[in-house]
Each structure stands twice: as C-alpha cells, then as structure tokens.
Design a protein around this motif. Structure first.
Motif, mmCIF file in Angstrom:
data_model
loop_
_atom_site.group_PDB
_atom_site.id
_atom_site.type_symbol
_atom_site.label_atom_id
_atom_site.label_comp_id
_atom_site.label_asym_id
_atom_site.label_seq_id
_atom_site.Cartn_x
_atom_site.Cartn_y
_atom_site.Cartn_z
ATOM 1 N N TRP A 95 0.848 -1.205 0.000
ATOM 2 C CA TRP A 95 0.000 0.000 0.000
ATOM 3 C C TRP A 95 0.880 1.250 0.000
ATOM 4 C CZ3 TRP A 95 -5.001 1.241 -0.702
ATOM 5 C CH2 TRP A 95 -5.400 2.521 -0.346
ATOM 6 N N ARG A 96 1.877 1.241 0.870
ATOM 7 C CA ARG A 96 2.764 2.404 0.976
ATOM 8 C C ARG A 96 3.456 2.677 -0.349
ATOM 9 N NH1 ARG A 96 7.544 3.492 5.483
ATOM 10 N NH2 ARG A 96 8.237 5.434 4.515
ATOM 11 N N ARG A 97 3.967 1.644 -0.978
ATOM 12 C CA ARG A 97 4.656 1.809 -2.253
ATOM 13 C C ARG A 97 3.717 2.399 -3.307
ATOM 14 N NH1 ARG A 97 5.038 2.292 -7.110
ATOM 15 N NH2 ARG A 97 6.421 1.280 -8.519
ATOM 16 N N LEU A 98 2.506 1.888 -3.394
ATOM 17 C CA LEU A 98 1.568 2.328 -4.426
ATOM 18 C C LEU A 98 1.010 3.722 -4.169
ATOM 19 C CD1 LEU A 98 -0.229 -1.070 -5.057
ATOM 20 C CD2 LEU A 98 1.524 0.031 -6.455
ATOM 21 N N THR A 99 0.898 4.106 -2.903
ATOM 22 C CA THR A 99 0.360 5.443 -2.608
ATOM 23 C C THR A 99 1.448 6.510 -2.589
ATOM 24 O OG1 THR A 99 0.444 5.001 -0.219
ATOM 25 C CG2 THR A 99 -1.656 4.586 -1.353
ATOM 26 N N GLU A 100 2.613 6.202 -2.008
ATOM 27 C CA GLU A 100 3.672 7.208 -1.898
ATOM 28 C C GLU A 100 4.431 7.397 -3.202
ATOM 29 O OE1 GLU A 100 6.207 6.208 1.370
ATOM 30 O OE2 GLU A 100 4.628 6.537 2.854
ATOM 31 N N GLU A 101 4.604 6.334 -3.962
ATOM 32 C CA GLU A 101 5.427 6.425 -5.163
ATOM 33 C C GLU A 101 4.657 6.114 -6.441
ATOM 34 O OE1 GLU A 101 8.850 3.986 -4.494
ATOM 35 O OE2 GLU A 101 9.160 4.875 -2.527
ATOM 36 N N GLY A 102 3.581 5.390 -6.331
ATOM 37 C CA GLY A 102 2.835 4.982 -7.513
ATOM 38 C C GLY A 102 1.696 5.905 -7.874
ATOM 39 N N GLY A 103 1.408 6.886 -6.988
ATOM 40 C CA GLY A 103 0.376 7.855 -7.289
ATOM 41 C C GLY A 103 -1.044 7.398 -6.994
ATOM 42 N N TYR A 104 -1.213 6.249 -6.372
ATOM 43 C CA TYR A 104 -2.561 5.778 -6.070
ATOM 44 C C TYR A 104 -3.158 6.642 -4.962
ATOM 45 C CZ TYR A 104 -6.465 2.773 -4.925
ATOM 46 O OH TYR A 104 -7.728 2.293 -4.692
ATOM 47 N N THR A 105 -4.388 7.100 -5.146
ATOM 48 C CA THR A 105 -5.029 8.002 -4.179
ATOM 49 C C THR A 105 -6.319 7.434 -3.613
ATOM 50 O OG1 THR A 105 -6.192 9.157 -5.964
ATOM 51 C CG2 THR A 105 -4.041 10.054 -5.280
ATOM 52 N N GLY A 106 -6.510 6.154 -3.752
ATOM 53 C CA GLY A 106 -7.743 5.533 -3.258
ATOM 54 C C GLY A 106 -7.870 5.597 -1.745
ATOM 55 N N ASP A 107 -9.109 5.462 -1.288
ATOM 56 C CA ASP A 107 -9.374 5.489 0.150
ATOM 57 C C ASP A 107 -9.822 4.111 0.647
ATOM 58 O OD1 ASP A 107 -11.880 5.325 -0.946
ATOM 59 O OD2 ASP A 107 -12.680 7.109 0.041
ATOM 60 N N ASP A 108 -9.385 3.076 -0.038
ATOM 61 C CA ASP A 108 -9.795 1.710 0.270
ATOM 62 C C ASP A 108 -8.695 0.907 0.964
ATOM 63 O OD1 ASP A 108 -8.252 1.882 -2.028
ATOM 64 O OD2 ASP A 108 -9.252 0.207 -3.027
ATOM 65 N N HIS A 109 -7.937 1.578 1.820
ATOM 66 C CA HIS A 109 -6.806 0.955 2.511
ATOM 67 C C HIS A 109 -7.186 -0.353 3.189
ATOM 68 C CE1 HIS A 109 -4.385 0.285 6.179
ATOM 69 N NE2 HIS A 109 -3.372 0.531 5.365
ATOM 70 N N ASP A 110 -8.195 -0.327 4.034
ATOM 71 C CA ASP A 110 -8.546 -1.521 4.806
ATOM 72 C C ASP A 110 -8.961 -2.683 3.906
ATOM 73 O OD1 ASP A 110 -7.947 -0.040 7.049
ATOM 74 O OD2 ASP A 110 -10.046 0.309 7.600
ATOM 75 N N ASP A 111 -9.735 -2.380 2.859
ATOM 76 C CA ASP A 111 -10.145 -3.431 1.923
ATOM 77 C C ASP A 111 -8.928 -4.023 1.210
ATOM 78 O OD1 ASP A 111 -12.821 -3.088 2.535
ATOM 79 O OD2 ASP A 111 -13.195 -1.740 0.848
ATOM 80 N N PHE A 112 -8.009 -3.144 0.787
ATOM 81 C CA PHE A 112 -6.816 -3.629 0.096
ATOM 82 C C PHE A 112 -5.972 -4.501 1.016
ATOM 83 C CE2 PHE A 112 -2.315 -3.380 -0.886
ATOM 84 C CZ PHE A 112 -2.309 -3.910 -2.166
ATOM 85 N N VAL A 113 -5.745 -4.052 2.243
ATOM 86 C CA VAL A 113 -4.918 -4.824 3.176
ATOM 87 C C VAL A 113 -5.535 -6.201 3.402
ATOM 88 C CG1 VAL A 113 -4.099 -4.951 5.559
ATOM 89 C CG2 VAL A 113 -3.824 -2.834 4.252
ATOM 90 N N ALA A 114 -6.845 -6.267 3.579
ATOM 91 C CA ALA A 114 -7.506 -7.562 3.784
ATOM 92 C C ALA A 114 -7.352 -8.447 2.550
ATOM 93 C CB ALA A 114 -8.979 -7.355 4.113
ATOM 94 N N LEU A 115 -7.576 -7.874 1.366
ATOM 95 C CA LEU A 115 -7.453 -8.630 0.129
ATOM 96 C C LEU A 115 -6.020 -9.120 -0.070
ATOM 97 C CD1 LEU A 115 -8.895 -8.448 -3.243
ATOM 98 C CD2 LEU A 115 -6.509 -7.728 -3.156
ATOM 99 N N PHE A 116 -5.050 -8.226 0.126
ATOM 100 C CA PHE A 116 -3.650 -8.581 -0.102
ATOM 101 C C PHE A 116 -3.189 -9.631 0.906
ATOM 102 C CE2 PHE A 116 0.925 -8.193 -0.182
ATOM 103 C CZ PHE A 116 1.203 -7.947 -1.522
ATOM 104 N N ALA A 117 -3.570 -9.476 2.166
ATOM 105 C CA ALA A 117 -3.170 -10.447 3.191
ATOM 106 C C ALA A 117 -3.730 -11.830 2.856
ATOM 107 C CB ALA A 117 -3.627 -9.983 4.566
ATOM 108 N N ALA A 118 -4.961 -11.887 2.398
ATOM 109 C CA ALA A 118 -5.549 -13.174 2.004
ATOM 110 C C ALA A 118 -4.823 -13.728 0.774
ATOM 111 C CB ALA A 118 -7.034 -13.004 1.712
ATOM 112 N N TRP A 119 -4.474 -12.843 -0.156
ATOM 113 C CA TRP A 119 -3.750 -13.254 -1.358
ATOM 114 C C TRP A 119 -2.398 -13.860 -0.987
ATOM 115 C CZ3 TRP A 119 0.902 -12.262 -3.590
ATOM 116 C CH2 TRP A 119 1.069 -12.626 -4.924
#
Length: 161
Positions: free
Chosen positions: A30-54
């Motif tokens: 998440w940090r890489r994609l938001t700080e350097e990749g320009g992602y501005t989404g507000d779906d942090h918690d959903d992404f973390v849950a999805l990525f952790a399951a992945w």
C-alpha cells in the motif's frame, strides 16, 4: 535463511516471509503504491484484507522475503516460482520471477535491497530454478546488474494496447 546488515547503528534482519507477515507485506505494498505509484484511493482496509488473504493463498508459488528493523517490516521482495513445460532431458523445469521489491525510502542505498535479492537468489539456487527474471524500474537496474542479472538478446515482452 537470515542475513544481517548493520548501518548507522540500525540492525536489519532479512529472512523468508511467512503467512504471519501478510498484513505487514500488505501495508508495504500500500505504501509503495500510494507514496510512489500515485494511487489516491481510500480503500486501505479493503486492500490490506485482500492482499493479506492473497499472500496466504499464493504462498506455494509466490515466496515473500522480508527485511525487519526492531520487529517492523521495512522491505520486501517476492520470488514467483512457476513450472515450465517438461523436456525429454529435463522433466522437472521451474523458473522464477522477482516481483514487488520495495524498501522504505529511509533505508534505500543501505544494502537492504541487495540483501533481500541475495536471499531470493539463494532460494532460486536451492530450488534449482532454470532462470530468474525481473521487470525493474530504471532506478533499480544497476542493483540487479550487480546481483548478476543480464539483458538477453532473445527475451521479449508483449503488452496489450
């Protein structure tokens, strides 16, 4: 496998990741994609849950490696392992691809990335992979070259339009 780096009185431990690291790995991604990749989404918690399951679901094929300082994950690298079509002379063929290498900005150029890659390549050797590829940012190309990666004349890529 573990490797320690000492820099400016900071001890960095580099090791193979586990399912227990899934949330920390998701936070780094998440940090890489938001700080350097320009992602501005507000779906942090959903992404973390999805990525952790992945992470947990893909552990057989996507091997995580982590760098820690004081118990906090500060870097990651992944080795994707894939089976290749068998040949009469080599019936069990496997290849690897380095993916999603990231080190927090404060620790870049300190050897953490090199230590992560050394561990990834040691794993590739242990698994007798035929070759390992990487798609790199321009900034990281010299690091990969120092680690033994080379450009190939016959390596091509395709991307959809």
């Amino acid at each position: 496998m573990s490797n320690d780096i000492h820099r400016r009185q900071v001890r960095v431990d580099v090791r193979a990741g586990t399912a227990a690291d899934a949330v920390a790995l998701a936070e780094l991604r998440w940090r890489r994609l938001t700080e350097e990749g320009g992602y501005t989404g507000d779906d942090h918690d959903d992404f973390v849950a999805l990525f952790a399951a992945w992470v947990v679901e893909h552990l057989p094929t996507h091997l995580p490696f982590v760098a820690e300082v004081d118990g906090h994950v500060v870097g990651m690298a992944w080795l994707m392992v894939s089976d290749r079509v068998p040949a009469p002379t080599l019936r069990h063929r496997r290849t690897g691809d380095v993916q999603a290498v990231y080190v927090v900005p404060d620790l870049r150029d300190s050897g953490v990335g090199a230590a992560l890659l050394a561990l990834v390549l040691a794993e590739a050797r242990e698994r007798a992979l035929e070759h390992v590829t990487v798609h790199s940012s321009e900034r990281a190309v010299p690091l990969y070259q120092r680690m033994g990666f080379q450009s190939g004349r016959t390596w091509l890529s395709w991307q959809p339009e």
